[in-house]
Structures are given as structure tokens and as C-alpha cells.
Design an enzyme around this catalytic site. Structure first.
Site, PDB file in Angstrom:
ATOM      1  N   CYS A  48       0.886  -1.117  -0.023  1.00  0.00           N
ATOM      2  CA  CYS A  48      -0.002  -0.109   0.105  1.00  0.00           C
ATOM      3  C   CYS A  48       0.830   1.250   0.164  1.00  0.00           C
ATOM      4  O   CYS A  48       1.694   1.285   0.715  1.00  0.00           O
ATOM      5  CB  CYS A  48      -0.799   0.094   1.290  1.00  0.00           C
ATOM      6  N   CYS A  51       0.655   2.985   3.229  1.00  0.00           N
ATOM      7  CA  CYS A  51       0.936   2.783   4.887  1.00  0.00           C
ATOM      8  C   CYS A  51       1.892   1.726   4.772  1.00  0.00           C
ATOM      9  O   CYS A  51       2.325   1.377   5.876  1.00  0.00           O
ATOM     10  CB  CYS A  51      -0.263   2.210   5.665  1.00  0.00           C
ATOM     11  N   CYS A  95      -7.331  -0.852   1.435  1.00  0.00           N
ATOM     12  CA  CYS A  95      -6.345  -1.310   2.559  1.00  0.00           C
ATOM     13  C   CYS A  95      -7.085  -1.636   3.810  1.00  0.00           C
ATOM     14  O   CYS A  95      -7.464  -0.586   4.447  1.00  0.00           O
ATOM     15  CB  CYS A  95      -5.154  -0.435   2.361  1.00  0.00           C
ATOM     16  N   CYS A  98      -5.131   0.970   6.748  1.00  0.00           N
ATOM     17  CA  CYS A  98      -5.398   2.371   6.467  1.00  0.00           C
ATOM     18  C   CYS A  98      -6.586   3.076   5.741  1.00  0.00           C
ATOM     19  O   CYS A  98      -6.848   4.384   5.833  1.00  0.00           O
ATOM     20  CB  CYS A  98      -3.983   2.933   5.946  1.00  0.00           C
ATOM     21  N   CYS A 118      -8.559  -5.806  -9.284  1.00  0.00           N
ATOM     22  CA  CYS A 118      -8.007  -4.903 -10.444  1.00  0.00           C
ATOM     23  C   CYS A 118      -7.489  -3.453  -9.815  1.00  0.00           C
ATOM     24  O   CYS A 118      -8.501  -2.714  -9.074  1.00  0.00           O
ATOM     25  CB  CYS A 118      -9.379  -4.523 -11.269  1.00  0.00           C
TER      26      CYS A 118
HETATM   27 ZN   LIG Z   1      -2.772   1.253   3.505  1.00  0.00          ZN
END
Ligand SMILES: [Zn+2]
Length: 132
Positions: A48, A51, A95, A98, A118
């Protein structure tokens, strides 16, 4: 999940580039065939961008010909949160650590899962597998 990352909108704006902010916090989809990872073939982990949470392994990446990086399975079920999209049709992928918008999941992927995660390249940060 432990250690959830919680920041205010203002903090995210400062932490991210404008493009990253628009994709991950305002859920803007990057145009296809423009992101840095749709055709990327490095060996490693996609995290991510907000984060650092590990999301997808390059082993699970495949060419979906959609113009967005696509994966058939996440690193861990725990790394993602799946919610109904506000369009009422698609399933949104966030995610879990976060809350960043990452992309959508569709049921037209390859086996063994039959899923296509995707993703927006902009929401991801690739790190090369350690060469040692
Ligand atoms: Zn994240």
C-alpha cells in the site's frame, strides 16, 4: 488488524502526492495503460503506497489486458477489506490497515481463485524481492 493507520484528510494530503491522494482517498480511477505497474514484471511485493501494508505478491500478478495491474489473490485475506461500491454493482477493495482505496475485485480472474483484483498502480508501491 493491529496498528491501524488513522490520519485526517489533511494529513493524508500532506503525506501523499496529489495523484496518490486522489486515487486512494477520493477513489479516482487512474486511466488504463497509464500506471507504472500494469505491465510491470518485477519479482517482489506490492505494498500500500499510503501505509506500507503488503498487499500482493508478483507471483499472483497476471496480464488481464485491462491496463491496470491485476492479481488473482492477495498476500493475505487480512490485508484487504472488501466492501460494496457506492455504484451498487462493483466490490471495492480497500487497504485494511489504513482504509486507502486500491481498486475493485471482479469474478472473471484466472484459477484457482477466479478473482481479478484490479488495482490502481498509483495506490501501490513495489519493493523488489531481496536478491540475497
Ligand atoms: Zn494502507
Amino acid at each position: 488488524m493491529e496498528n491501524r493507520v488513522i490520519k485526517s484528510d489533511k494529513e493524508w494530503k500532506e503525506h501523499l502526492t496529489t495523484e496518490q491522494y486522489l486515487v486512494t482517498r477520493k477513489k479516482v480511477t487512474e486511466p488504463p495503460f497509464t500506471g507504472k505497474y500494469y505491465n510491470y514484471k518485477g519479482d517482489g511485493i506490492y505494498r500500500c503506497v499510503s501505509c506500507g501494508n503488503p498487499l500482493f505478491s508478483s507471483d499472483a500478478k497476471y496480464d488481464s489486458r485491462t491496463g491496470w495491474p491485476s492479481y488473482y489473490i492477495p498476500v493475505s485475506e487480512d490485508s484487504l477489506e472488501l466492501v460494496p461500491d457506492r455504484d451498487g454493482v462493483r466490490v471495492e477493495v480497500l487497504c485494511k490497515k489504513c482504509g486507502a482505496h486500491l481498486g475493485h475485485v471482479f469474478e472473471d480472474g484466472p484459477q484457482p481463485t477466479g478473482l481479478r483484483y484490479c488495482m490502481n498502480s498509483t495506490a501501490l508501491d513495489f519493493s523488489q524481492k531481496d536478491a540475497k
